[in-house]
Design a protein around this motif. Structure first.
Motif, PDB file in Angstrom:
ATOM      1  N   LEU A 196       0.833  -1.210   0.000  1.00 30.50           N
ATOM      2  CA  LEU A 196       0.000   0.000   0.000  1.00 30.50           C
ATOM      3  C   LEU A 196       0.865   1.256   0.000  1.00 30.50           C
ATOM      4  CD1 LEU A 196      -2.861  -0.991   2.486  1.00 30.50           C
ATOM      5  CD2 LEU A 196      -3.013  -0.727  -0.003  1.00 30.50           C
ATOM      6  N   ASP A 197       1.958   1.233   0.745  1.00 32.82           N
ATOM      7  CA  ASP A 197       2.868   2.387   0.771  1.00 32.82           C
ATOM      8  C   ASP A 197       3.479   2.612  -0.608  1.00 32.82           C
ATOM      9  OD1 ASP A 197       2.372   2.757   3.449  1.00 32.82           O
ATOM     10  OD2 ASP A 197       4.221   1.786   4.133  1.00 32.82           O
ATOM     11  N   ALA A 198       3.860   1.516  -1.269  1.00 31.79           N
ATOM     12  CA  ALA A 198       4.456   1.626  -2.600  1.00 31.79           C
ATOM     13  C   ALA A 198       3.437   2.138  -3.607  1.00 31.79           C
ATOM     14  CB  ALA A 198       5.001   0.261  -3.045  1.00 31.79           C
ATOM     15  N   ILE A 199       2.203   1.678  -3.495  1.00 34.71           N
ATOM     16  CA  ILE A 199       1.134   2.144  -4.384  1.00 34.71           C
ATOM     17  C   ILE A 199       0.901   3.637  -4.198  1.00 34.71           C
ATOM     18  CG2 ILE A 199      -1.354   2.046  -4.790  1.00 34.71           C
ATOM     19  CD1 ILE A 199      -1.192  -0.973  -4.258  1.00 34.71           C
ATOM     20  N   ALA A 200       0.858   4.085  -2.938  1.00 40.40           N
ATOM     21  CA  ALA A 200       0.640   5.508  -2.653  1.00 40.40           C
ATOM     22  C   ALA A 200       1.754   6.355  -3.257  1.00 40.40           C
ATOM     23  CB  ALA A 200       0.562   5.726  -1.143  1.00 40.40           C
ATOM     24  N   ASP A 201       2.998   5.885  -3.135  1.00 40.28           N
ATOM     25  CA  ASP A 201       4.135   6.616  -3.691  1.00 40.28           C
ATOM     26  C   ASP A 201       4.057   6.645  -5.215  1.00 40.28           C
ATOM     27  OD1 ASP A 201       6.691   7.935  -3.693  1.00 40.28           O
ATOM     28  OD2 ASP A 201       7.598   6.013  -4.244  1.00 40.28           O
ATOM     29  N   ALA A 202       3.696   5.512  -5.811  1.00 40.49           N
ATOM     30  CA  ALA A 202       3.604   5.436  -7.273  1.00 40.49           C
ATOM     31  C   ALA A 202       2.524   6.372  -7.801  1.00 40.49           C
ATOM     32  CB  ALA A 202       3.306   3.993  -7.694  1.00 40.49           C
ATOM     33  N   LEU A 203       1.373   6.406  -7.145  1.00 40.90           N
ATOM     34  CA  LEU A 203       0.281   7.279  -7.590  1.00 40.90           C
ATOM     35  C   LEU A 203       0.656   8.749  -7.427  1.00 40.90           C
ATOM     36  CD1 LEU A 203      -2.804   5.342  -6.184  1.00 40.90           C
ATOM     37  CD2 LEU A 203      -1.991   5.423  -8.550  1.00 40.90           C
ATOM     38  N   LYS A 204       1.382   9.061  -6.359  1.00 44.60           N
ATOM     39  CA  LYS A 204       1.832  10.436  -6.140  1.00 44.60           C
ATOM     40  C   LYS A 204       2.795  10.864  -7.247  1.00 44.60           C
ATOM     41  CE  LYS A 204       4.129  13.376  -2.687  1.00 44.60           C
ATOM     42  NZ  LYS A 204       4.758  13.405  -1.334  1.00 44.60           N
ATOM     43  N   ARG A 205       3.699   9.970  -7.614  1.00 40.30           N
ATOM     44  CA  ARG A 205       4.660  10.274  -8.680  1.00 40.30           C
ATOM     45  C   ARG A 205       3.949  10.446 -10.028  1.00 40.30           C
ATOM     46  NH1 ARG A 205      10.327   8.337  -7.900  1.00 40.30           N
ATOM     47  NH2 ARG A 205      10.592   7.900  -5.687  1.00 40.30           N
ATOM     48  N   ASP A 206       2.964   9.584 -10.281  1.00 39.11           N
ATOM     49  CA  ASP A 206       2.261   9.683 -11.558  1.00 39.11           C
ATOM     50  C   ASP A 206       1.434  10.957 -11.623  1.00 39.11           C
ATOM     51  OD1 ASP A 206       1.865   8.365 -14.099  1.00 39.11           O
ATOM     52  OD2 ASP A 206      -0.230   8.110 -13.515  1.00 39.11           O
ATOM     53  N   ALA A 207       0.866  11.354 -10.484  1.00 36.45           N
ATOM     54  CA  ALA A 207       0.099  12.605 -10.443  1.00 36.45           C
ATOM     55  C   ALA A 207       1.015  13.790 -10.743  1.00 36.45           C
ATOM     56  CB  ALA A 207      -0.568  12.768  -9.079  1.00 36.45           C
ATOM     57  N   ALA A 208       2.227  13.760 -10.192  1.00 33.96           N
ATOM     58  CA  ALA A 208       3.192  14.836 -10.435  1.00 33.96           C
ATOM     59  C   ALA A 208       3.604  14.860 -11.903  1.00 33.96           C
ATOM     60  CB  ALA A 208       4.416  14.645  -9.539  1.00 33.96           C
ATOM     61  N   ARG A 209       3.823  13.685 -12.495  1.00 34.96           N
ATOM     62  CA  ARG A 209       4.181  13.615 -13.912  1.00 34.96           C
ATOM     63  C   ARG A 209       3.073  14.192 -14.781  1.00 34.96           C
ATOM     64  NH1 ARG A 209       2.529  10.691 -17.985  1.00 34.96           N
ATOM     65  NH2 ARG A 209       1.281   9.295 -16.668  1.00 34.96           N
ATOM     66  N   ARG A 210       1.843  13.811 -14.496  1.00 30.37           N
ATOM     67  CA  ARG A 210       0.715  14.282 -15.286  1.00 30.37           C
ATOM     68  C   ARG A 210       0.554  15.796 -15.166  1.00 30.37           C
ATOM     69  NH1 ARG A 210      -3.519  11.090 -16.663  1.00 30.37           N
ATOM     70  NH2 ARG A 210      -4.990  12.585 -15.762  1.00 30.37           N
ATOM     71  N   ALA A 211       0.752  16.316 -13.954  1.00 28.40           N
ATOM     72  CA  ALA A 211       0.634  17.759 -13.752  1.00 28.40           C
ATOM     73  C   ALA A 211       1.721  18.497 -14.518  1.00 28.40           C
ATOM     74  CB  ALA A 211       0.720  18.081 -12.258  1.00 28.40           C
ATOM     75  N   SER A 212       2.936  17.946 -14.500  1.00 27.93           N
ATOM     76  CA  SER A 212       4.049  18.565 -15.215  1.00 27.93           C
ATOM     77  C   SER A 212       3.806  18.564 -16.715  1.00 27.93           C
ATOM     78  CB  SER A 212       5.347  17.813 -14.886  1.00 27.93           C
ATOM     79  OG  SER A 212       6.434  18.348 -15.608  1.00 27.93           O
ATOM     80  N   GLU A 213       3.299  17.454 -17.231  1.00 31.92           N
ATOM     81  CA  GLU A 213       3.022  17.354 -18.664  1.00 31.92           C
ATOM     82  C   GLU A 213       1.886  18.286 -19.074  1.00 31.92           C
ATOM     83  OE1 GLU A 213       2.326  13.261 -19.480  1.00 31.92           O
ATOM     84  OE2 GLU A 213       4.449  12.704 -19.380  1.00 31.92           O
ATOM     85  N   ALA A 214       0.892  18.425 -18.210  1.00 31.13           N
ATOM     86  CA  ALA A 214      -0.229  19.314 -18.516  1.00 31.13           C
ATOM     87  C   ALA A 214       0.252  20.766 -18.549  1.00 31.13           C
ATOM     88  CB  ALA A 214      -1.334  19.142 -17.475  1.00 31.13           C
TER      89      ALA A 214
END
Length: 248
Positions: free
Chosen positions: A127-145
């Motif tokens: 669960l901790d790894a999933i939370a970190d992965a989703l946080k990173r993907d959210a940051a990537r998506r925000a940067s790309e947007a």
């Protein structure tokens, strides 16, 4: 005959904006375990028994991550990881295996895997790894947007406005730009105002940051502009560049 878990064709979660966890494993019991675990923290989950099923499934436009088994029937999770970029899948990958070894772990991590779990894994660690992965993907998506918005704004500029913008971010004053482009200072001010408005920049530092994102670096712009400047302007622009670099 292999049965397809119910979550393969149905999503779950509070709403359409909820992040999604994708799971690819040919072991139905593992799929069920991860499905229950992910649902317990109110995230959406989709499970698949092969990479082909995962690739064929329409992806949600939300932060996501992929939990991928290393050993799959007829395919290798590590081989799929090597090909995944070609399919436009850019979400973080978490690997899991019942046969992990150091060489396999190193290979997966070098290829960009975010984490590597041996079965059985601790629920909280996953669960901790999933939370970190989703946080990173959210940051990537925000940067790309944000980048897409800046690119769109820049493309809305006409040729003259782009020329003015290059000189503005190079540190030139309006009168220097007017001299260099053979325009009146009033006309330069109009172009400059249009650039600031179209680029949605509140001030010069903001415009400079966006220019850098676009690859319009200060030094690069200066190298193309300085040769065309009048001799008395070169010193002032060089001073402005030095001041900018000193505060960067």
């Amino acid at each position: 005959m292999n049965s397809v878990p119910q979550s393969t064709s149905r999503d779950t979660g509070p709403d359409e904006h909820t992040p999604v966890v994708y799971v690819v494993d040919d072991d139905e019991s593992i799929r069920f375990t991860l499905q229950s675990l992910v649902r317990s923290v109110r995230l959406r989950v989709q499970t698949f028994d092969s990479p082909a099923e995962f690739l064929a499934f329409p992806k949600y436009d939300v932060p996501s991550c992929l939990i991928l088994d290393v050993r799959l029937r007829g395919a290798s999770g590590l081989a799929f990881q090597a090909d995944v970029a070609r399919y436009g899948v850019r979400m973080p990958i978490l690997f899991m295996t019942a046969y992990g070894d150091i060489e396999m772990t190193v290979k997966a991590m070098k290829a960009g895997a975010l984490d590597f779990f041996e079965k059985p894994f601790r629920d909280q660690d996953m669960l901790d790894a999933i939370a970190d992965a989703l946080k990173r993907d959210a940051a990537r998506r925000a940067s790309e947007a944000a980048l897409a918005l800046v690119l769109s704004s820049y493309e809305s500029l006409n040729v003259r406005e782009k020329d003015v913008m290059q000189r503005v971010v190079a540190g030139m004053l309006n009168k220097q730009i007017a001299y260099d482009m053979n325009l009146s200072e009033v006309t330069v001010k109009i172009y400059r105002g249009q650039v600031m408005r179209k680029m949605a920049s509140r001030n010069l530092p903001d415009l400079v940051r966006k220019a850098e994102v676009l690859g319009i670096g200060i030094a690069c712009v200066a190298s193309t502009i300085l040769p065309s400047l009048a001799p008395d302007s070169i010193g002032r622009v060089a001073t402005a560049l030095t001041a900018h670099q000193g505060t960067a």
